[in-house]
Design an enzyme around this catalytic site. Structure first.
Site, PDB file in Angstrom:
ATOM      1  N   GLY A  46       0.836  -1.204   0.000  1.00  0.00           N
ATOM      2  CA  GLY A  46       0.000   0.000   0.000  1.00  0.00           C
ATOM      3  C   GLY A  46       0.867   1.250   0.000  1.00  0.00           C
ATOM      4  CD  GLN A  51       3.453   5.826   2.457  1.00  0.00           C
ATOM      5  OE1 GLN A  51       2.484   5.291   1.949  1.00  0.00           O
ATOM      6  NE2 GLN A  51       4.390   5.139   3.090  1.00  0.00           N
ATOM      7  CB  CYS A  94       4.998   2.135   7.409  1.00  0.00           C
ATOM      8  SG  CYS A  94       4.589   3.625   6.509  1.00  0.00           S
ATOM      9  CG  LEU A  95       6.635   0.917   1.431  1.00  0.00           C
ATOM     10  CD1 LEU A  95       6.019   1.191   0.068  1.00  0.00           C
ATOM     11  CD2 LEU A  95       7.797  -0.061   1.313  1.00  0.00           C
ATOM     12  CG  HIS A 136      -0.784   1.386   7.322  1.00  0.00           C
ATOM     13  ND1 HIS A 136       0.126   0.943   8.259  1.00  0.00           N
ATOM     14  CD2 HIS A 136      -0.076   2.153   6.444  1.00  0.00           C
ATOM     15  CE1 HIS A 136       1.331   1.431   7.955  1.00  0.00           C
ATOM     16  NE2 HIS A 136       1.233   2.162   6.860  1.00  0.00           N
ATOM     17  CD  GLU A 137      -1.185   2.516   2.702  1.00  0.00           C
ATOM     18  OE1 GLU A 137      -0.685   3.648   2.585  1.00  0.00           O
ATOM     19  OE2 GLU A 137      -0.512   1.517   2.994  1.00  0.00           O
ATOM     20  CG  HIS A 140       0.408   6.931   5.285  1.00  0.00           C
ATOM     21  ND1 HIS A 140       1.577   7.331   5.877  1.00  0.00           N
ATOM     22  CD2 HIS A 140       0.539   5.591   5.097  1.00  0.00           C
ATOM     23  CE1 HIS A 140       2.381   6.279   6.035  1.00  0.00           C
ATOM     24  NE2 HIS A 140       1.768   5.206   5.573  1.00  0.00           N
TER      25      HIS A 140
HETATM   26 NI    NI Z   1       2.547   3.211   5.562  1.00  0.00          NI
END
Ligand code: NI
Length: 172
Positions: A46, A51, A94-95, A136-137, A140
């Site tokens: 995701g 991000q 998470c990235l 989660h997204e 963000h």
């Molecule tokens: Ni994330």
């Protein structure tokens, strides 16, 4: 389509509240294509637009984890309508918080209203990994990272680690 640089904590842009998209046009579709490329390259399941530094309420998800059977999902202006009270624990990463993982508790199902790749209004009932990933997204888009759910001590330890990683990278 191109792969973009993923911002990592403690980059302040990650704390911005993303703005709603007025109309899904070519600009948004190029952004979604780039986000997907960036997510697959990472690799992750995701990614939110912020991000890669774009404060728009757009997320992309693909939980298929199969190179040959990609199932990309695009969510513009996603809003959670209904959350289950029942919660599940999931080991999240998470990235934007590289190499860090922690068990986070979230509702195990949710309903999400959004616009798709073509700007059509959709409603999706999600459960399991997809429901967790959507939540989660969407976090963000509010400037929230999964580490915000941890104790102050755990969170500051992770941020310290990440800062060290960044300094080392700059020395090279
Ligand atoms: Ni994330």
């Amino acid at each position: 389509m191109s792969v973009k640089k993923i911002l990592t904590e403690p980059n302040k842009l990650l704390r911005l509240i993303s703005k709603p998209v007025e109309k899904v046009g070519d600009e948004e579709r190029v952004l979604m294509d780039d986000m997907l490329d960036t997510m697959y390259e990472a690799p992750g399941i995701g990614l939110a637009a912020i991000q890669i530094g774009v404060p728009k309420r757009i997320i992309v998800i693909d939980i298929s984890k199969d190179e040959n059977k990609k199932e990309p999902r695009y969510f513009v202006n996603p809003v959670i309508k209904n959350k289950n009270k029942e919660k599940v624990k999931y080991e999240e990463g998470c990235l934007s918080v590289p190499d860090q993982f922690a068990e986070i508790e979230r509702p195990n199902t949710c309903e999400v209203e959004y616009l798709d790749y073509d700007g059509k209004k959709k409603l999706l009932k999600a459960d399991g990994l997809l429901a967790i990933c959507i939540q989660h997204e969407i976090d963000h888009l509010e400037g929230i990272l999964f580490i915000d759910y941890l104790s102050k001590l755990k969170k500051s330890m992770i941020i310290k680690k990440l800062s060290k990683i960044r300094i080392n990278r700059e020395i090279f």
